[in-house]
Scaffold this motif. Structure first.
Motif, short mmCIF file in Angstrom:
data_model
loop_
_atom_site.label_atom_id
_atom_site.label_comp_id
_atom_site.label_asym_id
_atom_site.label_seq_id
_atom_site.Cartn_x
_atom_site.Cartn_y
_atom_site.Cartn_z
N ILE A 120 -10.81 32.08 6.22
CA ILE A 120 -10.33 33.45 6.14
C ILE A 120 -10.04 33.91 7.56
O ILE A 120 -10.90 33.81 8.43
CB ILE A 120 -11.35 34.39 5.46
CG1 ILE A 120 -11.60 33.96 4.00
CG2 ILE A 120 -10.85 35.82 5.47
CD1 ILE A 120 -12.73 33.05 3.81
N HIS A 161 -11.45 43.66 4.96
CA HIS A 161 -11.88 42.63 4.01
C HIS A 161 -12.73 41.55 4.66
O HIS A 161 -13.70 41.09 4.07
CB HIS A 161 -10.65 42.04 3.30
CG HIS A 161 -10.10 42.96 2.28
ND1 HIS A 161 -9.20 43.95 2.59
CD2 HIS A 161 -10.35 43.08 0.97
CE1 HIS A 161 -8.91 44.63 1.50
NE2 HIS A 161 -9.59 44.13 0.50
N GLU A 199 -3.82 41.40 -1.83
CA GLU A 199 -2.65 40.63 -2.21
C GLU A 199 -1.35 41.23 -1.69
O GLU A 199 -0.38 40.52 -1.46
CB GLU A 199 -2.58 40.47 -3.73
CG GLU A 199 -3.66 39.53 -4.25
CD GLU A 199 -3.64 39.38 -5.75
OE1 GLU A 199 -2.66 39.80 -6.39
OE2 GLU A 199 -4.61 38.82 -6.28
N THR A 257 -6.93 32.17 3.58
CA THR A 257 -6.65 33.55 3.21
C THR A 257 -6.41 34.35 4.47
O THR A 257 -7.24 34.35 5.38
CB THR A 257 -7.83 34.16 2.41
OG1 THR A 257 -8.06 33.36 1.25
CG2 THR A 257 -7.52 35.58 2.01
N LEU A 282 -0.94 42.63 1.22
CA LEU A 282 -0.93 42.62 2.69
C LEU A 282 0.41 42.06 3.17
O LEU A 282 0.81 40.97 2.77
CB LEU A 282 -2.08 41.78 3.23
CG LEU A 282 -2.24 41.71 4.74
CD1 LEU A 282 -2.74 43.05 5.28
CD2 LEU A 282 -3.22 40.61 5.12
N THR A 338 -6.05 38.03 6.02
CA THR A 338 -6.58 39.32 5.60
C THR A 338 -6.58 40.32 6.74
O THR A 338 -6.00 40.08 7.80
CB THR A 338 -7.99 39.14 4.98
OG1 THR A 338 -8.37 40.35 4.32
CG2 THR A 338 -9.03 38.77 6.02
N ASP A 339 -7.25 41.45 6.51
CA ASP A 339 -7.38 42.48 7.53
C ASP A 339 -8.86 42.63 7.89
O ASP A 339 -9.73 41.97 7.32
CB ASP A 339 -6.79 43.81 7.03
CG ASP A 339 -7.39 44.28 5.71
OD1 ASP A 339 -8.53 43.89 5.36
OD2 ASP A 339 -6.73 45.08 5.02
N SER A 345 -8.57 37.12 9.96
CA SER A 345 -8.16 38.52 10.09
C SER A 345 -6.96 38.59 11.02
O SER A 345 -7.06 38.33 12.22
CB SER A 345 -9.29 39.38 10.66
OG SER A 345 -8.78 40.67 10.99
N THR A 372 -3.11 35.98 0.55
CA THR A 372 -3.45 37.18 1.30
C THR A 372 -4.47 38.01 0.53
O THR A 372 -4.55 37.95 -0.68
CB THR A 372 -2.21 38.05 1.58
OG1 THR A 372 -1.61 38.41 0.34
CG2 THR A 372 -1.21 37.33 2.46
N LEU A 373 -5.27 38.76 1.30
CA LEU A 373 -6.26 39.67 0.72
C LEU A 373 -6.28 40.92 1.58
O LEU A 373 -6.61 40.82 2.76
CB LEU A 373 -7.65 39.01 0.71
CG LEU A 373 -8.80 39.83 0.15
CD1 LEU A 373 -8.61 40.03 -1.34
CD2 LEU A 373 -10.12 39.15 0.42
#
Length: 157
Positions: A92, A49, A10, A43, A12, A45-46, A94, A7-8
């Motif tokens: 990646i 990022h 970390e 990964t 999250l 993420t949101d 979102s 996760t990014l």
């Protein structure tokens, strides 16, 4: 298939069910495309990022749903990890965008996460959607995987 999920940022918060969807989707793709000795890094993420990554690597100044960075493009020999593992690349996703799109398209968050994972994996396997003919080929492959997962699109009557 080796599947590395992170996760990014970390910290999250990611529900275990989301991790299971990503894992299960990649495992099904590995089965369909015979990817036993391959590795992928995913990964979650949101929007903040993925926006930064989209701007840095694609020069597009907005968030997106999924980015794929293939390591085996072009004429170079495949990048191999430990014990002859072919490293496909990075995806990646979102999760914010996945939630929005699930609502927008009228299907479940699970289906959207599986679709974005599938879309990213197909890019790593060399599929693209820039030209219409390529888009149609990629769409057929997406539908094949989603059907194998039991997550077909529900058609409106």
């Amino acid at each position: 298939m080796e599947i590395l999920i992170s996760t990014l940022p970390e910290d999250l918060a990611v529900d275990e069910a989301v991790l299971d969807v990503v894992q299960g989707t990649v495992e099904k793709i590995a089965e369909i495309y015979a990817l036993k000795h391959h590795e992928v890094s995913i990964t979650l993420t949101d929007d903040e990022h993925i926006h930064k990554l989209n701007k840095k690597y694609r020069q597009i100044d907005r968030a997106t749903d999924v980015l794929s960075f293939a390591l085996n493009e072009g004429e170079e020999p495949p990048i191999e990890g430990e014990e002859g593992i072919n490293v496909l690349g990075d995806i990646i996703i979102s999760l914010e965008r996945a939630r929005e799109q699930a609502e927008e398209y009228g299907h479940t968050f699970k289906r959207e996460v599986a679709f974005l994972t599938t879309h990213g994996m197909l890019h790593l396997l060399g599929y693209d959607h820039i030209e219409e003919a390529d888009r149609l080929v990629m769409r057929k492959q997406e539908e094949l995987v989603m059907s194998a997962l039991g997550l077909e699109r529900e058609l409106e009557e």
